[in-house]
Design a protein around this motif. Sequence first.
Motif, short mmCIF file in Angstrom:
data_model
loop_
_atom_site.label_atom_id
_atom_site.label_comp_id
_atom_site.label_asym_id
_atom_site.label_seq_id
_atom_site.Cartn_x
_atom_site.Cartn_y
_atom_site.Cartn_z
N MET B 157 52.20 -5.93 45.53
CA MET B 157 51.32 -5.77 46.95
C MET B 157 52.54 -5.74 48.11
N LYS B 158 52.30 -5.48 49.45
CA LYS B 158 53.07 -5.15 50.86
C LYS B 158 52.60 -6.90 51.15
N ASP B 159 54.07 -7.89 51.30
CA ASP B 159 53.20 -8.85 52.38
C ASP B 159 54.14 -8.99 52.75
N ALA B 160 53.79 -8.89 54.65
CA ALA B 160 54.69 -9.16 55.09
C ALA B 160 54.47 -10.88 56.13
N TYR B 161 55.09 -10.63 56.72
CA TYR B 161 55.39 -12.44 57.64
C TYR B 161 55.92 -12.12 58.84
N SER B 162 55.34 -12.67 60.40
CA SER B 162 55.39 -12.78 60.94
C SER B 162 56.29 -14.51 61.78
N PHE B 163 57.42 -14.15 62.20
CA PHE B 163 57.64 -15.59 63.05
C PHE B 163 57.94 -15.60 64.76
N ASP B 164 57.82 -16.44 65.01
CA ASP B 164 57.52 -16.52 66.56
C ASP B 164 56.88 -17.75 67.50
N VAL B 165 57.34 -17.89 68.23
CA VAL B 165 58.06 -19.43 68.79
C VAL B 165 57.27 -19.93 69.47
N ASP B 166 55.21 -19.58 69.25
CA ASP B 166 54.43 -20.25 69.93
C ASP B 166 53.25 -19.56 69.34
N ARG B 167 52.05 -20.15 69.98
CA ARG B 167 51.22 -19.67 68.98
C ARG B 167 50.52 -18.36 69.84
N GLU B 168 50.63 -18.77 70.84
CA GLU B 168 50.31 -16.97 71.28
C GLU B 168 51.36 -15.42 71.27
N THR B 169 52.29 -16.04 71.80
CA THR B 169 53.37 -14.78 70.42
C THR B 169 52.80 -14.41 68.99
N ALA B 170 52.44 -15.46 68.32
CA ALA B 170 51.68 -15.23 67.02
C ALA B 170 50.99 -14.38 66.93
N LEU B 171 50.57 -14.71 68.11
CA LEU B 171 49.26 -13.80 67.79
C LEU B 171 48.99 -12.33 68.25
N GLN B 172 50.39 -12.67 69.30
CA GLN B 172 50.23 -11.30 69.30
C GLN B 172 51.04 -9.95 68.77
N SER B 173 51.59 -10.91 67.90
CA SER B 173 52.01 -10.44 66.20
C SER B 173 50.77 -9.87 64.93
N TYR B 174 49.68 -11.03 65.62
CA TYR B 174 49.02 -10.89 64.47
C TYR B 174 48.18 -9.16 64.59
N ARG B 175 47.60 -9.06 65.98
CA ARG B 175 46.95 -8.26 66.68
C ARG B 175 48.13 -7.11 66.14
N LYS B 176 48.86 -6.68 66.31
CA LYS B 176 49.37 -5.86 65.79
C LYS B 176 49.50 -5.25 64.73
N PHE B 177 49.90 -6.19 63.37
CA PHE B 177 48.90 -6.13 62.13
C PHE B 177 47.80 -5.25 61.98
N LEU B 178 46.84 -5.94 62.32
CA LEU B 178 45.12 -5.65 62.51
C LEU B 178 45.19 -3.92 63.22
N VAL B 179 46.15 -4.02 63.87
CA VAL B 179 46.42 -2.52 64.06
C VAL B 179 46.86 -1.47 63.56
N ALA B 180 47.77 -1.70 63.31
CA ALA B 180 48.52 -1.14 62.03
C ALA B 180 48.24 -0.71 60.57
N TYR B 181 47.12 -1.95 60.44
CA TYR B 181 46.22 -1.22 59.40
C TYR B 181 45.59 -0.53 59.45
N LEU B 182 44.87 -0.20 60.79
CA LEU B 182 43.57 0.31 60.77
C LEU B 182 44.13 2.29 60.88
N ARG B 183 45.39 2.25 60.95
CA ARG B 183 45.97 3.87 60.68
C ARG B 183 46.31 3.94 59.72
N THR B 184 46.88 2.68 59.10
CA THR B 184 47.86 2.72 57.58
C THR B 184 46.06 3.14 56.60
N PHE B 185 44.81 2.84 56.67
CA PHE B 185 44.19 3.08 55.85
C PHE B 185 43.82 4.54 56.17
#
Lengths: 446, 446
Positions: B157-185
């Motif tokens: 498995m590839k498992d990644a983890y994001s670490f952010d100071v608050d919810r809003e920046t954490a959701l920015q990281s979350y969105r990055k991963f969703l977008v990166a997955y699009l091209r991956t697949f």
Amino acid sequence: MRLTRYFLPVLKETPAEAQIVSHRLMLRAGMIRQSSAGIYSWLPLGYKVLRRIEQIVHEEQERMGAVPLLMPTIQPADLWRESGRYDAYGPEMLRIRDRHERDMLYGPTNEEQITEIVRASVGSYRDLPKLLYHIQWKFRDEVRPRFGVMRGREFLMKDAYSFDVDRETALQSYRKFLVAYLRTFERMGLKAVPMRAESGPIGGDYAHEFLVLAETGESGVFVEKRMADLSLGDRAVNFDDPAEVQAIFDDWTSGYARTDDTHDQAVFEAEVAAGERVEARGIEVGHIFYFGTKYSEPMQALVTGPDGERAPIHSGSYGIGVSRLAGALIEASHDDKGIIWPESVTPFQAGLVNLKQGDAATDAACEDIYGKLAAAGLETLYDDRSERAGAKFATMELIGLPWRITVGPRGLKQGVVELTSRRSGESVELAPEDAIARLAEIYRGL
Amino acid sequence: MRLTRYFLPVLKETPAEAQIVSHRLMLRAGMIRQSSAGIYSWLPLGYKVLRRIEQIVHEEQERMGAVPLLMPTIQPADLWRESGRYDAYGPEMLRIRDRHERDMLYGPTNEEQITEIVRASVGSYRDLPKLLYHIQWKFRDEVRPRFGVMRGREFLMKDAYSFDVDRETALQSYRKFLVAYLRTFERMGLKAVPMRAESGPIGGDYAHEFLVLAETGESGVFVEKRMADLSLGDRAVNFDDPAEVQAIFDDWTSGYARTDDTHDQAVFEAEVAAGERVEARGIEVGHIFYFGTKYSEPMQALVTGPDGERAPIHSGSYGIGVSRLAGALIEASHDDKGIIWPESVTPFQAGLVNLKQGDAATDAACEDIYGKLAAAGLETLYDDRSERAGAKFATMELIGLPWRITVGPRGLKQGVVELTSRRSGESVELAPEDAIARLAEIYRGL
């Protein structure tokens, strides 16, 4: 990679638990972090080194004609009962019971597993030889894990296995591996000498260890000086020519080179002139065995020979301690400031130090150089932190990147940057494009 | 690679134990061999596919700015006691006791371990965000492992983890991963649709699954047709621009796309026109979660914020089933003759079939083409066995190489070889150099 985005948790203090220099430096440089005794996480910098080592091992295994596959870490106990090793192996084997109460184990090695794979599909001498290898995590439950990744419990090993119809062809395979190992270690900048070895728990009657000479080595070594000075260099090897492989093998095994397991002082003195005797310490980084039919006989891995008779396959196994090599490389190459990576395994080809972060011209010059290094295929760690020059230099020296480009406002006014060798400490001033070209030249073909 | 030197144990019979097509084809094509229930060896052909998948995942993770490291497989139970999951996890966790009677486990996932690593060195919001990932073997002791590598016990498995100071920046990281997955697949030739998901055992309140549509999928999926037709294509993404990432994220999450876990028929019917509703089956290949402070709070992974207060880090985890993808790719791309690999993950770029092994001119032509394909950077499986043409074609079709060059005496007299597409079955006759150039063009940039 910009350091502000990287994860490089360097330590200011020297960790008290680390007894040897490689362990201390790997912890200080943020390469590894202990998870539990003898088990480590490879942090980003350490992981990059591990991948570089792995890549060289892959390339040299494939060059000699070995074929990669991947066996799992968890094996069924029944396989080891077939060979008789399940009971024999002792407490170093990590034994596991799964939810259905089946006996499993975390593989410390893979002779049984690969023999099972080969016996299932190989039926005739015409299918042989087969040279198969994998690079996979192993577990040995050492009673006292120590020296960091040098004697860990979970460790990464390359283990290859040869399958031949008889002893003579098996020894041809054995010689190929010995010769392939020479270039493998040389490419990493290591002087690793093949030494006659006891066969140990794997069994067999033809075995060599490869030892890197280093003061902190766990083994005593006794070597004829010319054996430590041999080098394969750029010599091309045709692995399909048994005579050529034999000749190289003979060169590298012609002199006295033994560990304290096999050392015989009387023979050493009789065969080697006094001025030519080297007594030193060594770190084992590779181990090769011919063990004949030790596994194929009990496990009934048979082939039909040219005579129509079914007979057990002749095999050997060939290990390289991939994770251990990261430590051995540091033992062999460091100074009091930190690690000194050989170009072939360095995690980044270059370090880039910005002496005045926030100064528009200096930042722009760094960005430009950073982009051009990437375009030249060079991975660069760009220290873009707002830190003093001294702290930036200390970090670069600790983590051991072989080349550093330093960019500051004063040099830029004269159109130059500084290119510094980690090994010699010498710096030259060059136009940025010349520094990049110099680095591209250094790394060409590595 | 010459087939006579390779290890490709194809099976003539269809294995009775395999219930789904990918499992059958992986066994028949000599890609995997079962070691014990739900645990497989990746034979050379399978291993090459696994490495190609892994490489694409690495490249897309690094492109989005995630940093690779490697955590060990064996973790201390104490770490999981800190989060409270050691008792909660149940019998799928493979629990181990070492020789010193310490409780260990084979990691089914790594939230605790990565949180421990980050809390040890990250102290200020200025050190964040950190996006870290690894590709490592995991173990889940499934009660009934099945479907080959699709629901195995030991899996990569590839498992990644994001670490952010608050919810809003954490959701920015979350969105990055969703977008990166699009091209991956997409790069793997897969149509993987992000679907709103329950957060499951990891916890949290923001989660998407990526599902590949395939008849044998274990989940029911309910999708607005336009969501299944979206494509990122060659669109460059600046991951440093939150607005750009958000816009792509919004596009891909704007329509109805749910699995049966979250499906709501009334909403489906209200929001989606009748002709636009797709009901299908899907295979989960990725899963992303925002879970906030679920681990950082009990494990005391804190940073000092801009306001000087210490507060727990906000995190998410982002998985891709690397070994499972090998099966999912086959489920999505096969026919009754065997596998059809997309060019981006094929184990060999080309197959080379010699129709008259032993005929001097044909052998020489094959050797020449084989060498030129290698010089063009194309890995070729050269079937140099003394077998009938039919058997050679059947093997190539079974193992699914997308392009085959067939060389025979009759064509050579006219200066041509045959280039055949596995997918369309169509062949063209070309001069050897034109066939090579055509292949080089097909694989350029992949």
